[in-house]
Scaffold this motif. Sequence first.
Motif: not given
Length: 538
Positions: A515, A520-521
């Motif tokens: 990523d 996604n974080h």
Amino acid sequence: MKNIGELPEWLPEEILKKVGLPEINQALNDIHFPESEEAALSAKRRFAFEDIFLLQIFNMRQKLKLAKEKAPVIETNLTELKKITEALPFKLTLSQKKSLWEIVQDIGKPAPMNRLLQGDVGSGKTVVAAVAALLAANNGFQSAFMAPTEILARQHFQTLKKLFPDFNEKIALITSSESKIFYGDSLESAVKKADLVKKVESGEIKIIFGTHSLIQKNIKFASLALVVIDEQHRFGVKQRAELLKNHSRVIPHLLSMSATPIPRTLMLTVFGDLDLSVINELPENRKGIVTKIVDPINRSLAYDFIRSQVKKGRQVFVICPRIEPSANNEPAANLRISEWQKLETKSVMEEYEKLSQKIFPDLRVGMLHGQIKSKEKADIMKKFQKGETDILVSTSVIEVGVDIPNASIMLIEGADRFGLAQLYQFRGRVGRGEYQSFCFLFTDSAAKTTNDRLKAIVEAKNGFELAEKDLKLRGPGEFIGQKQTGLPDVAMRGLQDFELIKSSREAAVEILGKDKNMKNHPLLAEKLTEFEKKIHLE
């Protein structure tokens, strides 16, 4: 703690599991109200890990960002490279050749190099950088060499002239006190600064030497491809673009040179965005330096020995420690630079008076400190280089790499007040000529810990071995500056834990591999933005 409410966990779950760390709320509870020593240590480890993990991601992203920038491609003709190295008055050591080859490969790519060249004082870093500058000139590009002081800038200029007397692409030196051009074939002339600046702007001069203030001077480069900077580990993209002072989208390659050995753990974290080349051997025929710890009882014997060496024609460096502020003064951390300089000057003047009037009234003693003007400093160094001064008393921060082959004695007053890496650097200022050299570590301390630390210098085989010892004894501040880095104390201590660093590096690689843009974080991305604002590493 109950009043705070639950904090969101920003460390990815897979990382917590893999490294075996507690969740954030659990860790906070265990730090304040641990049920066992194990729980408290685990929580502490978690907080040390998170800052080092963010630092790893920060550096890796810096590296990826730099890789997207454009840099001039400096092509290397191997026959030409062989011709340059074979014309040198000495053979390059194996590690010099390896470092040069790593640099050659980097500058041949269209992305900017960001490399740190490490090697002990006198190991031959300048010649490696000079060959890279010659290759750039052969490709029609310019190079800028920046040193921390005018004396060192002048020394690098002289070194290049000496090593490559037939280089006729014009080399220039520009400092606040002088500006000159070397045309090759022993032809050199002083020029007006304004004329020199025009010649740099037109691209007529291919290699320019100056101090770090070259960046602030009103100089525009026509085709700057390589920046070589001495004793400053970082020189960001913005600073490099600043040197160009034009709208070019091309970023020059950067080679940073340092004689301060950096421990492996710091190299993997704080300096993780830099590629590393190491020169770990000294040139052939270099004699080892005899090092002695001198207690108060043996001072007079050491002074007698020094006098006998001076009578044989040798010269001496004396380094003074900074005087610590007295108890009724302000705390050290609150002192301004000018106040520190006054304390250092006082230390040098006291030592100078003692040596010139009481110990060596029959010898020629000189003095050098930070409050002397540039031109006067240059004159003092010239006198020492010409052998017109026997003993030079100086502050600790002056002229790290000054090359005086006839200086064969280094006397360090208050040696216990310096870091091991610093002492090692001072010692490297002697032993550059054909004579046996000596280093005397003067100390008034009878403490066993002091003696053990100084013994490490006497026994050390190389600077890297010492750097690791220094890290254990004095902590990371010795290497990354005592001023605030933005890293909390727990992370600073974590920089000494190799296993923690290894796991944080692996975790950062794993996250960025899956990523890169942190889509996604989101919580981790937010934390990273906060971290980037507070971090400022030199």
